[in-house]
Motif scaffolding. Structure first.
Motif, PDB file in Angstrom:
ATOM      1  N   VAL A  82       0.848  -1.197   0.000  1.00 24.36           N
ATOM      2  CA  VAL A  82       0.000   0.000   0.000  1.00 24.36           C
ATOM      3  C   VAL A  82       0.881   1.243   0.000  1.00 24.36           C
ATOM      4  O   VAL A  82       1.818   1.353   0.793  1.00 24.36           O
ATOM      5  CB  VAL A  82      -0.912   0.026   1.243  1.00 24.36           C
ATOM      6  N   GLU A  87      -3.755   0.475  -2.944  1.00 21.43           N
ATOM      7  CA  GLU A  87      -3.129  -0.829  -3.164  1.00 21.43           C
ATOM      8  C   GLU A  87      -2.274  -0.804  -4.431  1.00 21.43           C
ATOM      9  O   GLU A  87      -2.726  -0.375  -5.488  1.00 21.43           O
ATOM     10  CB  GLU A  87      -4.190  -1.921  -3.285  1.00 21.43           C
ATOM     11  N   TRP A 176      -6.893  -2.568   5.325  1.00 22.28           N
ATOM     12  CA  TRP A 176      -5.807  -3.339   4.716  1.00 22.28           C
ATOM     13  C   TRP A 176      -5.487  -4.603   5.505  1.00 22.28           C
ATOM     14  O   TRP A 176      -5.157  -5.637   4.907  1.00 22.28           O
ATOM     15  CB  TRP A 176      -4.564  -2.466   4.557  1.00 22.28           C
TER      16      TRP A 176
END
Length: 212
Positions: A82, A87, A176
């Motif tokens: 990231v 991403e 995430w």
């Protein structure tokens, strides 16, 4: 007037922060497995107890995680790169050998793959993890005893460079961390759904079976 110091103390039984050396000494003297360190601020001391490097700040972060299913002998692993909260890359698979420590095998495997990715791409970043041992073993703050931890230390130490670590809380709705957890789980499901092979496979939806 002397500036205040914060002494963070971590033992198998408790974690504590004190503000003077005499009190710290009483708590650490003769205690087996104790870890302690002094800091200039309370925040740094608290972060250290949570496994967060006091310098763990980077625009490039790699989230790593592992997974284990009782009906499958191998551990799943995953990583997500990231940058600026977007991403950039993802990778996942299962460990090349049956898990000796359940999901821990996958957690450590993913951290190695993250460090390798940073080296191959000539980048410096922060490894974000929810298993504290990823940072502690790599930095030599925990003594490795299990085969999987010993192997991790052997492979991780030469790859550390200027990379940092940051501990994140598991299963708290973090975008995430939840994503990389799902990648590790999906890797197990994918491996269970087809004839299992430990050989390298072609890329498929960002997931691989790789040897360490």
């Amino acid at each position: 007037m002397a500036k205040m110091k914060y002494y963070a103390i971590k033992t198998p039984q408790f974690e504590k922060i004190v503000t003077n050396w005499d009190e710290c000494l009483v708590l650490i003297k003769g205690v087996k497995g104790v870890l302690y360190k002094s800091f200039k601020t309370l925040e740094e001391a608290e972060n250290w107890l949570k496994g967060v490097s006091e310098e763990a700040d980077s625009s490039l972060q790699i989230y790593v995680d592992g997974s284990f299913s009782p009906d499958f002998p191998y551990s799943g692993w995953g990583l997500v790169v990231v940058e600026n909260n977007e991403e950039q890359f993802r990778l996942g698979g299962v460990t090349p050998e049956p898990a000796k420590s359940r999901n821990i095998d996958g957690e450590l495997f993913a951290a190695i793959k993250a460090l390798e990715w940073l080296k191959e791409n000539q980048r410096v970043g922060t490894i974000c993890h929810d298993y504290e041992g990823i940072a502690r073993f790599a930095k030599g703050e925990w003594k490795a005893k299990s085969p999987v931890a010993l192997e991790y230390m052997k492979k991780a130490r030469p790859l550390l460079g200027e990379n940092k670590f940051k501990k994140v809380d598991a299963h708290t709705g973090h975008q995430w961390n939840d994503l990389v957890d799902q990648i590790a789980k999906d890797a197990i499901l994918d491996a269970k759904s087809k004839p299992f092979s430990l050989e390298k496979t072609a890329e498929k939806n960002g997931q691989f079976l790789l040897e360490l």
